[in-house]
Design an enzyme around this catalytic site. Structure first.
Site, PDB file in Angstrom:
ATOM      1  N   LEU A 246       0.829  -1.209   0.000  1.00 51.02           N
ATOM      2  CA  LEU A 246       0.000   0.000   0.000  1.00 51.02           C
ATOM      3  C   LEU A 246       0.868   1.267   0.000  1.00 51.02           C
ATOM      4  CD1 LEU A 246      -2.811  -1.157   2.459  1.00 51.02           C
ATOM      5  CD2 LEU A 246      -2.886  -1.093  -0.045  1.00 51.02           C
TER       6      LEU A 246
ATOM      7  N   HIS B 244       5.828  -9.953   5.222  1.00 54.38           N
ATOM      8  CA  HIS B 244       5.873  -8.622   4.587  1.00 54.38           C
ATOM      9  C   HIS B 244       5.671  -7.533   5.651  1.00 54.38           C
ATOM     10  CE1 HIS B 244       4.525  -5.857   1.126  1.00 54.38           C
ATOM     11  NE2 HIS B 244       4.129  -5.184   2.202  1.00 54.38           N
TER      12      HIS B 244
HETATM   13  O1  K1U Z   1       1.684  -3.956   3.893  1.00 53.95           O
HETATM   14  C1  K1U Z   1       1.074  -3.575   2.915  1.00 53.95           C
HETATM   15  O2  K1U Z   1       1.522  -2.699   2.207  1.00 53.95           O
HETATM   16  C2  K1U Z   1      -0.239  -4.214   2.556  1.00 53.95           C
HETATM   17  C3  K1U Z   1      -0.097  -5.227   1.433  1.00 53.95           C
HETATM   18  C4  K1U Z   1       0.154  -6.595   2.047  1.00 53.95           C
HETATM   19  C5  K1U Z   1       0.635  -7.677   1.162  1.00 53.95           C
HETATM   20  C6  K1U Z   1       0.163  -7.886  -0.114  1.00 53.95           C
HETATM   21  C7  K1U Z   1       0.630  -8.925  -0.894  1.00 53.95           C
HETATM   22  C8  K1U Z   1       1.558  -9.779  -0.390  1.00 53.95           C
HETATM   23  C9  K1U Z   1       2.050  -9.567   0.863  1.00 53.95           C
HETATM   24  C10 K1U Z   1       1.578  -8.530   1.652  1.00 53.95           C
HETATM   25  C11 K1U Z   1      -1.400  -5.212   0.632  1.00 53.95           C
HETATM   26  O3  K1U Z   1      -2.427  -5.482   1.143  1.00 53.95           O
HETATM   27  S1  K1U Z   1      -1.305  -4.786  -1.045  1.00 53.95           S
HETATM   28  C12 K1U Z   1      -2.986  -4.984  -1.612  1.00 53.95           C
HETATM   29  C13 K1U Z   1      -3.375  -6.416  -1.814  1.00 53.95           C
HETATM   30  O4  K1U Z   1      -2.532  -7.283  -1.836  1.00 53.95           O
HETATM   31  C14 K1U Z   1      -4.796  -6.786  -1.978  1.00 53.95           C
HETATM   32  C15 K1U Z   1      -5.772  -5.839  -2.055  1.00 53.95           C
HETATM   33  C16 K1U Z   1      -7.100  -6.226  -2.204  1.00 53.95           C
HETATM   34  C17 K1U Z   1      -7.444  -7.541  -2.284  1.00 53.95           C
HETATM   35  C18 K1U Z   1      -6.467  -8.490  -2.222  1.00 53.95           C
HETATM   36  C19 K1U Z   1      -5.138  -8.125  -2.060  1.00 53.95           C
HETATM   37 ZN    ZN Z   2       3.740  -3.139   2.435  1.00 46.97          ZN
END
Ligand code: K1U
Ligand code: ZN
Length: 173
Positions: free
Chosen positions: A96, A137
């Site tokens: 994000l 993450h």
């Molecule tokens: O920490 C962050 O920035 C949040 C990130 C977490 C993450 C995503 C993918 C792999 C590992 C960790 C997110 O949530 S990015 C958005 C996302 O992955 C998503 C959004 C809506 C529906 C499903 C997934």
């Molecule tokens: Zn992140």
């Protein structure tokens, strides 16, 4: 509950090592609620406190993906990976704080994590699949590490330049 602004890379607060939480009080519970609201609104599956500018070791996550399934919000304070599997998993990660950029990252497929809950009680769980990827993450965020730090320098630089441009455009708007 209040939605908080999410910091965009590059920002020195996203490179800092966050401090351990030592006080379990109403402001901490308010922060957890705000982070959950911010994560669901984004939308995202995880969010670490440094991403909203709070340098404390805490993150929230909810990796339930099935349509209609009940949400499973989790708040993890002072989390530690105490065991990692030798087996690895590759997942196309996003962040994000690095909007609309995705890349494959290899991490342990399973991890055991200990943490403290909002009442100060000790917890532990084994995570696999997307939950394991997301927990790692988010713990990286608490150590000032971003998923792009796993990429080759050129790819990391290209993404960083895109984010600098995005921030300039946002500042002008
Ligand atoms: O920490 C962050 O920035 C949040 C990130 C977490 C993450 C995503 C993918 C792999 C590992 C960790 C997110 O949530 S990015 C958005 C996302 O992955 C998503 C959004 C809506 C529906 C499903 C997934
Ligand atoms: Zn992140």
């Amino acid at each position: 509950m209040t939605k908080r602004p999410i910091l965009i890379h590059p920002d020195p607060r996203l490179k800092a090592v966050a401090d351990a939480v030592d006080t379990y009080d109403d402001p901490l519970r308010a922060l957890a609620n705000d982070m959950l609201e911010t994560m669901y609104a984004a939308p995202g599956i995880g969010l670490a406190a440094p991403q909203v500018g709070v340098l404390q070791r805490m993150f929230v996550m909810d990796c339930v993906k099935e349509e209609g399934a009940p949400p499973q919000p989790m708040v993890l304070i002072n989390p530690k990976v105490v065991w990692s599997s030798d087996e690895k998993n590759v997942y196309e990660e996003g962040c994000l704080s690095i909007p609309e950029q995705f890349a494959d990252v290899e991490r342990p497929a399973e991890v055991e994590v200990t943490w403290t809950n909002l009442e100060g009680g000790e917890q532990s769980a084994k995570f696999d699949g997307l939950w394991a990827t997301c927990a790692q993450h988010e713990i990286d965020h608490l150590d000032g590490k971003l998923f792009i730090d796993y990429l080759k320098p050129l790819k990391r630089q290209i993404i960083t330049r895109r984010m600098q441009k995005l921030k300039r455009e946002k500042a002008r708007a």
